[in-house]
Design an enzyme around this catalytic site. Structure first.
Site, PDB file in Angstrom:
ATOM      1  N   ASN A  10      17.844  56.034  22.063  1.00 20.94           N
ATOM      2  CA  ASN A  10      17.012  55.818  20.887  1.00 20.94           C
ATOM      3  C   ASN A  10      17.341  54.538  20.130  1.00 20.94           C
ATOM      4  OD1 ASN A  10      19.378  57.642  20.494  1.00 20.94           O
ATOM      5  ND2 ASN A  10      18.939  57.307  18.329  1.00 20.94           N
ATOM      6  N   GLN A  56      12.890  60.351  23.419  1.00 20.40           N
ATOM      7  CA  GLN A  56      12.397  58.969  23.314  1.00 20.40           C
ATOM      8  C   GLN A  56      11.596  58.512  24.527  1.00 20.40           C
ATOM      9  OE1 GLN A  56      12.266  56.879  20.882  1.00 20.40           O
ATOM     10  NE2 GLN A  56      13.536  57.931  19.378  1.00 20.40           N
ATOM     11  N   SER A 102      10.362  66.216  21.435  1.00 20.08           N
ATOM     12  CA  SER A 102      10.108  66.366  19.997  1.00 20.08           C
ATOM     13  C   SER A 102       8.675  65.977  19.678  1.00 20.08           C
ATOM     14  CB  SER A 102      11.070  65.488  19.201  1.00 20.08           C
ATOM     15  OG  SER A 102      10.755  65.511  17.826  1.00 20.08           O
ATOM     16  N   GLY A 103       8.002  66.792  18.857  1.00 19.90           N
ATOM     17  CA  GLY A 103       6.607  66.545  18.523  1.00 19.90           C
ATOM     18  C   GLY A 103       6.380  65.324  17.656  1.00 19.90           C
ATOM     19  N   HIS A 104       7.258  65.081  16.687  1.00 19.93           N
ATOM     20  CA  HIS A 104       6.972  64.005  15.739  1.00 19.93           C
ATOM     21  C   HIS A 104       7.234  62.616  16.306  1.00 19.93           C
ATOM     22  CE1 HIS A 104      10.980  62.626  14.136  1.00 19.93           C
ATOM     23  NE2 HIS A 104      11.363  63.747  14.700  1.00 19.93           N
ATOM     24  N   THR A 130       9.145  85.073  14.183  1.00 24.38           N
ATOM     25  CA  THR A 130       7.694  85.044  14.329  1.00 24.38           C
ATOM     26  C   THR A 130       7.253  83.680  14.835  1.00 24.38           C
ATOM     27  OG1 THR A 130       7.427  86.619  12.524  1.00 24.38           O
ATOM     28  CG2 THR A 130       5.494  85.319  13.134  1.00 24.38           C
ATOM     29  N   CYS A 137      18.867  58.414  12.050  1.00 20.80           N
ATOM     30  CA  CYS A 137      19.776  59.527  11.773  1.00 20.80           C
ATOM     31  C   CYS A 137      21.068  59.077  11.093  1.00 20.80           C
ATOM     32  CB  CYS A 137      20.109  60.264  13.074  1.00 20.80           C
ATOM     33  SG  CYS A 137      18.679  61.061  13.829  1.00 20.80           S
TER      34      CYS A 137
END
Length: 386
Positions: free
Chosen positions: A150, A179, A200-202, A238, A324
């Site tokens: 990354n 990445q 990762s979605g974002h 859930t 990060c």
């Protein structure tokens, strides 16, 4: 404002947002419920899982929806290690992994596992001889080596890594593909790739709080969240169906647009490398052999955050080496691992591409960079003379 920090996060695609909203409005029942509305939602969840499985070339029951890359990494590494101690208790990770892998490995050390670190070369590519030397036939249980770094965009030879692991140990190979998905081919290819991977979605114009943990085949793995046994008993709680619908949509769009986007990214990466190389006191970390969407460099004697702030004032968003760790003012472990000279170590900045950028934006970046570098160096000289 020109946004060149897509490796940190991306803007959600309008189609993804629409899918998420529609799922919330219409498919809000609990998919575990036995009534008709619950059954309908469960069907939608199943279709989303099938779509992801199709993209990754695995079975739907091997796809687990998570809250993101960090949870996926934690679940896969901890889950595989804890459930397979009969194979051994050594874990191998590369020295440039994301914090969610490195900290997971450290946490497992407190449970009696041992952790060893595989070296990388100056380009950030894993030393395959070091990997082979550190693999223990009856001790290594999990090897976690990312697909794309990354911070500097180094691409790891995942097929060669997988082959070495399978020929020299009984270990599972996990690859952090956060990445790489949508920029490079990511899927299970029989015995030629990882046993487990994280997405990762974002990072792909999806939503924050969405992720995927996938396995190549049926494997014994221990959950890290216990409760009602959702997600095939592997992740209780859930199920957040709208989020899962959203990441399935984002993944489909990422694959659909991959070729076109990568062509642009590759052109811009090569262009910026050619632009940056002639600058005096600029050290280029990334390379044309790396990921198409990441350009990383360092300026001698100037802190990365100084350049980031100055570029922002010039209308361009870039980042330091990693979002990060951008606020802890420490030298990145990646920078240390690849041997960046001391005088450059604190001056790393990263430019990362994504959807919505244009050739004109790249031109604007170059103009702003030249102006900022001249300005900052001038300010440093004035300060030294004062």
């Amino acid at each position: 404002m020109i946004y060149l920090d897509h490796s940190a996060t991306t803007k959600p695609n309008a189609q993804v947002m629409n899918a998420f909203v529609q799922a919330n409005e219409r498919y809000y029942a609990n998919p575990a419920s036995l009534h008709e509305m619950g059954v309908e939602v469960n069907r939608l969840l199943g279709r989303s899982r099938e779509q992801i499985a199709g993209i990754l070339n695995t079975e739907p029951e091997h796809v687990v929806f998570t809250s993101g890359g960090s949870e996926s990494n934690n679940f896969l590494i901890k889950g595989l290690a804890r459930a397979n101690t009969h194979r051994g208790k050594q874990i191998l990770v590369s020295s440039i992994e994301h914090a969610s892998v490195l900290e997971t490995a450290k946490a497992l050390e407190t449970e009696g596992f041992t952790v060893d670190y595989v070296k990388v070369d100056r380009q950030g590519v894993v030393d395959l001889d070091d990997l082979k030397a550190k693999l223990l036939k009856r001790e290594t249980v999990v090897v976690s080596i990312m697909h794309v770094n990354n911070e500097m965009g180094a691409i790891q030879p995942v097929q060669q890594i997988a082959q070495i692991i399978r020929e020299n140990s009984r270990a599972f190979y996990h690859a952090d593909c956060v990445q790489s998905f949508g920029k490079l081919p990511v899927q299970f290819n029989g015995e030629l790739g990882p046993d487990a991977l994280s997405i990762s979605g974002h990072k792909i114009n999806g939503l924050k709080g969405t992720g995927i943990a996938a396995l190549r085949k049926r494997t014994t793995i221990e959950p890290i969240i216990h409760g009602g046994g959702q997600e095939m008993g592997l992740r209780s709680g859930t199920v957040a169906v709208p989020q899962d619908v959203a990441i399935a949509k984002a993944a489909r769009l990422a694959i659909q647009n991959e070729a076109t986007n990568v062509a642009h990214y590759t052109k811009w990466r090569n262009d910026l490398h050619a632009f940056l190389e002639p600058f005096e006191d600029v050290y280029v970390l990334s390379s044309n052999e790396g990921a198409p969407h990441i350009v990383s460099c360092s300026i001698k004697g100037i802190k990365g955050e100084v350049i980031v702030n100055a570029m922002q004032r010039a209308g361009v968003i870039v980042s330091t080496s990693s979002a990060c760790h951008s606020k802890d003012n420490q030298i990145s472990h990646v920078v240390q691992a690849v041997g960046v000279p001391d005088e450059y170590a604190r001056g790393v900045i990263r430019m990362s591409f994504g959807e919505g950028l244009t050739d004109a934006d790249i031109t604007t970046f170059k103009q702003a960079f030249e102006q900022v570098l001249k300005q900052v160096r001038g300010e440093i000289k004035l300060h030294e003379m004062a």
